[in-house]
Design a protein around this motif. Structure first.
Motif, PDB file in Angstrom:
ATOM      1  N   MET A 166       0.854  -1.177   0.000  1.00  0.00           N
ATOM      2  CA  MET A 166       0.000   0.000   0.000  1.00  0.00           C
ATOM      3  C   MET A 166       0.896   1.235   0.000  1.00  0.00           C
ATOM      4  SD  MET A 166      -2.922   1.133   2.705  1.00  0.00           S
ATOM      5  CE  MET A 166      -4.326   0.743   1.707  1.00  0.00           C
ATOM      6  N   PRO A 167       0.610   2.218  -0.827  1.00  0.00           N
ATOM      7  CA  PRO A 167       1.434   3.424  -0.843  1.00  0.00           C
ATOM      8  C   PRO A 167       1.322   4.184   0.472  1.00  0.00           C
ATOM      9  CG  PRO A 167      -0.446   3.649  -2.327  1.00  0.00           C
ATOM     10  CD  PRO A 167      -0.461   2.255  -1.798  1.00  0.00           C
ATOM     11  N   VAL A 168       2.366   4.908   0.791  1.00  0.00           N
ATOM     12  CA  VAL A 168       2.388   5.715   2.011  1.00  0.00           C
ATOM     13  C   VAL A 168       1.708   7.045   1.716  1.00  0.00           C
ATOM     14  CG1 VAL A 168       3.881   6.876   3.679  1.00  0.00           C
ATOM     15  CG2 VAL A 168       4.530   4.630   2.785  1.00  0.00           C
ATOM     16  N   VAL A 169       0.734   7.385   2.551  1.00  0.00           N
ATOM     17  CA  VAL A 169       0.047   8.670   2.441  1.00  0.00           C
ATOM     18  C   VAL A 169       0.555   9.535   3.584  1.00  0.00           C
ATOM     19  CG1 VAL A 169      -2.180   9.853   2.486  1.00  0.00           C
ATOM     20  CG2 VAL A 169      -1.988   7.603   1.415  1.00  0.00           C
ATOM     21  N   ARG A 170       1.098  10.677   3.234  1.00  0.00           N
ATOM     22  CA  ARG A 170       1.688  11.578   4.223  1.00  0.00           C
ATOM     23  C   ARG A 170       0.655  12.129   5.186  1.00  0.00           C
ATOM     24  NH1 ARG A 170       6.988  14.421   2.874  1.00  0.00           N
ATOM     25  NH2 ARG A 170       6.673  15.810   4.606  1.00  0.00           N
ATOM     26  N   ALA A 171       0.961  12.057   6.477  1.00  0.00           N
ATOM     27  CA  ALA A 171       0.120  12.678   7.499  1.00  0.00           C
ATOM     28  C   ALA A 171       0.576  14.120   7.675  1.00  0.00           C
ATOM     29  CB  ALA A 171       0.256  11.920   8.818  1.00  0.00           C
ATOM     30  N   THR A 172      -0.344  15.012   8.039  1.00  0.00           N
ATOM     31  CA  THR A 172       0.021  16.397   8.282  1.00  0.00           C
ATOM     32  C   THR A 172       0.483  16.567   9.725  1.00  0.00           C
ATOM     33  OG1 THR A 172      -2.262  16.956   8.809  1.00  0.00           O
ATOM     34  CG2 THR A 172      -1.550  17.308   6.543  1.00  0.00           C
ATOM     35  N   ALA A 173       1.233  17.619   9.954  1.00  0.00           N
ATOM     36  CA  ALA A 173       1.752  17.897  11.289  1.00  0.00           C
ATOM     37  C   ALA A 173       0.613  18.270  12.237  1.00  0.00           C
ATOM     38  CB  ALA A 173       2.764  19.029  11.227  1.00  0.00           C
ATOM     39  N   ARG A 174       0.748  17.819  13.476  1.00  0.00           N
ATOM     40  CA  ARG A 174      -0.194  18.223  14.515  1.00  0.00           C
ATOM     41  C   ARG A 174       0.159  19.644  14.948  1.00  0.00           C
ATOM     42  NH1 ARG A 174       0.215  13.312  18.740  1.00  0.00           N
ATOM     43  NH2 ARG A 174       1.906  14.675  19.328  1.00  0.00           N
ATOM     44  N   PRO A 175      -0.693  20.283  15.753  1.00  0.00           N
ATOM     45  CA  PRO A 175      -0.394  21.646  16.198  1.00  0.00           C
ATOM     46  C   PRO A 175       0.960  21.782  16.901  1.00  0.00           C
ATOM     47  CG  PRO A 175      -2.676  21.151  16.651  1.00  0.00           C
ATOM     48  CD  PRO A 175      -2.037  19.863  16.164  1.00  0.00           C
TER      49      PRO A 175
END
Length: 65
Positions: free
Chosen positions: A1-10
């Motif tokens: 499965m391709p890696v989907v980038r997570a966004t930074a938390r606050p």
């Protein structure tokens, strides 16, 4: 499965949930970090990871606009 980038938390930390078929190598490539950084940030005794595991991949990242 391709890696989907997570966004930074606050707080700037980026947490990635491991999906089936992903490896430390594929995660490191997607986030642009060194593969050695991920086990170090997570105090992992080895490079073994499991599906569903939450990994800290970056600290102090900038949130997208």
């Amino acid at each position: 499965m391709p890696v989907v980038r997570a966004t930074a938390r606050p707080d700037g930390d980026v947490i990635h949930e491991v999906k089936n078929g992903q490896s430390l190598w594929s995660i490191a490539i997607e986030y642009g970090v060194k593969i050695e950084q991920i086990p170090r940030l997570n105090n992992l005794p080895s490079t073994d990871i499991s599906v569903g595991q939450l990994l800290l991949v970056q600290k102090g990242a900038t949130q997208p606009a």
